[in-house]
Design an enzyme around this catalytic site. Structure first.
Site, PDB file in Angstrom:
ATOM      1  N   THR A 170      25.873 -73.303  42.184  1.00 30.84           N
ATOM      2  CA  THR A 170      26.460 -74.167  41.153  1.00 30.84           C
ATOM      3  C   THR A 170      27.763 -74.746  41.693  1.00 30.84           C
ATOM      4  OG1 THR A 170      25.507 -72.934  39.328  1.00 30.84           O
ATOM      5  CG2 THR A 170      27.569 -74.056  38.861  1.00 30.84           C
ATOM      6  N   ARG A 198      15.009 -73.696  30.124  1.00 26.27           N
ATOM      7  CA  ARG A 198      16.121 -72.743  30.096  1.00 26.27           C
ATOM      8  C   ARG A 198      17.428 -73.484  30.376  1.00 26.27           C
ATOM      9  NH1 ARG A 198      20.329 -71.280  33.994  1.00 26.27           N
ATOM     10  NH2 ARG A 198      20.928 -69.124  33.607  1.00 26.27           N
ATOM     11  N   VAL A 199      18.446 -73.198  29.576  1.00 27.70           N
ATOM     12  CA  VAL A 199      19.779 -73.759  29.812  1.00 27.70           C
ATOM     13  C   VAL A 199      20.732 -72.584  29.973  1.00 27.70           C
ATOM     14  CG1 VAL A 199      21.644 -75.137  28.831  1.00 27.70           C
ATOM     15  CG2 VAL A 199      19.269 -75.865  28.529  1.00 27.70           C
ATOM     16  N   GLY A 200      21.554 -72.622  31.006  1.00 27.38           N
ATOM     17  CA  GLY A 200      22.494 -71.537  31.258  1.00 27.38           C
ATOM     18  C   GLY A 200      23.858 -71.824  30.658  1.00 27.38           C
ATOM     19  N   ASP A 201      24.848 -71.173  31.220  1.00 27.43           N
ATOM     20  CA  ASP A 201      26.229 -71.325  30.726  1.00 27.43           C
ATOM     21  C   ASP A 201      26.833 -72.689  31.065  1.00 27.43           C
ATOM     22  OD1 ASP A 201      26.084 -70.310  33.530  1.00 27.43           O
ATOM     23  OD2 ASP A 201      28.239 -70.713  33.450  1.00 27.43           O
ATOM     24  N   THR A 221      30.669 -69.899  37.545  1.00 24.88           N
ATOM     25  CA  THR A 221      29.398 -69.808  38.258  1.00 24.88           C
ATOM     26  C   THR A 221      28.901 -68.371  38.175  1.00 24.88           C
ATOM     27  OG1 THR A 221      28.363 -69.902  40.446  1.00 24.88           O
ATOM     28  CG2 THR A 221      30.722 -69.557  40.421  1.00 24.88           C
ATOM     29  N   GLY A 222      27.595 -68.197  38.331  1.00 22.58           N
ATOM     30  CA  GLY A 222      27.042 -66.849  38.274  1.00 22.58           C
ATOM     31  C   GLY A 222      25.923 -66.773  37.250  1.00 22.58           C
ATOM     32  N   HIS A 223      25.592 -65.566  36.857  1.00 24.73           N
ATOM     33  CA  HIS A 223      24.457 -65.345  35.955  1.00 24.73           C
ATOM     34  C   HIS A 223      24.769 -65.888  34.560  1.00 24.73           C
ATOM     35  CE1 HIS A 223      21.730 -62.615  33.515  1.00 24.73           C
ATOM     36  NE2 HIS A 223      20.932 -63.385  34.227  1.00 24.73           N
ATOM     37  N   GLY A 224      24.157 -67.025  34.245  1.00 25.55           N
ATOM     38  CA  GLY A 224      24.521 -67.750  33.029  1.00 25.55           C
ATOM     39  C   GLY A 224      24.360 -66.952  31.755  1.00 25.55           C
TER      40      GLY A 224
HETATM   41  N1  ASP Z   1      25.635 -70.301  36.119  1.00 24.61           N
HETATM   42  C1  ASP Z   1      24.458 -70.953  36.600  1.00 24.61           C
HETATM   43  C2  ASP Z   1      23.371 -70.789  35.571  1.00 24.61           C
HETATM   44  O1  ASP Z   1      23.180 -69.690  35.079  1.00 24.61           O
HETATM   45  C3  ASP Z   1      23.954 -70.465  37.914  1.00 24.61           C
HETATM   46  C4  ASP Z   1      24.989 -70.214  38.999  1.00 24.61           C
HETATM   47  O2  ASP Z   1      26.178 -70.441  38.787  1.00 24.61           O
HETATM   48  O3  ASP Z   1      24.606 -69.776  40.092  1.00 24.61           O
HETATM   49  O4  ASP Z   1      22.643 -71.723  35.321  1.00 24.61           O
END
Ligand code: ASP
Length: 300
Positions: A170, A198-201, A221-224
């Site tokens: 991201t 699917r929509v993340g953060d 960034t990371g696990h949304g």
């Molecule tokens: N945060 C992003 C999402 O979950 C993915 C990422 O940052 O690697 O869509």
């Protein structure tokens, strides 16, 4: 702070960056810093700088945003992006778009030319068409590396171990311009083999991005699904608002992400005076910022 009187920090994701990808990440971060710095140095706005930096990263196949993004379970690229103006708290965002090369530009158009904050999928693409944004062929966003990764995921029954090793990239930026305006933005292809729709953060105000002139600007960034639980960007901004130092605020968010949501990730931020902070719980995060003397700090 001496010259420059503006600040900029960018990221290309918190992920398990292998040694072989470090040079590409650093080069991409440098190009994004140069693009944003050039805007700010000629007196441009924080929003323009954020957009310029993120477009560079969306166009770079190293990162999971724009072209080169991960494919979803159906083998399609679906993109999310957001931009936020700290002076007005206005934001514009798109989610699950498939025919937009630079979703950050469309997010900005939504912020500036519509009464809405977030448009998704076909509606976002209709807005693009009606506002003169060229729609691309979805195939233009898909590269061989991601097609191969998707095939492998499929044949390994989408094994979580493989997804962990493959997750990446991201992108985001936060800028403070010479007039003291702050803005932030985030853009992503989301997680590997995500469920369609699917929509993340990333495109959610306060989760993947936040900007408030009275606090600072943040991009995550990371696990949304974990970042959403702790509304991480707004949490960071609130810490800044209550007087936390930039680096302490970033680190506290990563602690919370781990302890309360059991997730991994990273964030970048500027406080309202432009002081940068960054923290992550993955093995590496690609990021960089302008140093007061005008040179760049770049990691990893
Ligand atoms: N945060 C992003 C999402 O979950 C993915 C990422 O940052 O690697 O869509």
């Amino acid at each position: 702070m001496n010259s420059p009187t503006f600040s900029l920090i960018v990221h290309g994701g918190a992920w398990n960056i292998p040694d072989a990808a470090v040079a590409d990440c650093r080069a991409g971060i440098r190009r994004a810093l140069e693009a944003g710095r050039d805007v700010l140095a000629r007196g441009g706005s924080a929003i323009d700088a954020v957009e310029a930096a993120i477009v560079v990263l969306e166009d770079d196949v190293t990162f999971d945003a724009g072209i080169g993004s991960h494919l979803n379970r159906d083998g399609r690229v679906q993109l999310d992006a957001i931009v936020m103006d700290g002076a007005t708290l206005d934001a514009g965002a798109v989610a699950a778009v498939e025919r937009i090369r630079n979703p950050i530009r469309l997010a900005r158009k939504i912020m500036e030319s519509s009464e809405h904050v977030l448009l998704v999928a076909a509606g976002a693409e209709l807005f693009a068409e009606e506002n003169g944004f060229p729609l691309c062929d979805p195939a233009e966003l898909t590269i061989d590396r991601e097609r191969a990764a998707w095939q492998r995921c499929k044949s390994e029954n989408h094994s979580p171990e493989f997804h962990f090793g493959h997750k990446h990239g991201t992108v985001g930026a936060v800028a403070l311009d010479a007039r003291g305006k702050i803005a932030a933005g985030t853009s992503t292809g989301g997680t590997c083999c995500k469920f369609p729709g699917r929509v993340g953060d990333a495109p959610l105000v306060g989760c993947g991005c936040y900007a408030d002139a009275q606090a600072g600007g943040v991009s995550c960034t990371g696990h949304g699904e974990s970042i959403m639980k702790i509304v991480m960007a707004k949490t960071a901004a609130d810490l800044l608002r209550s007087g936390a130092q930039s680096q302490d605020a970033a680190q506290e968010c990563i602690r919370l992400l781990d302890r309360r949501a059991h997730g991994a990730g990273g964030l970048i931020l500027l406080d309202r005076s432009g002081k940068p902070g960054a923290a992550f719980s993955t093995s590496r995060m690609a990021y960089g910022y302008l140093k007061p003397a005008g040179s760049f700090f770049i990691a990893p």
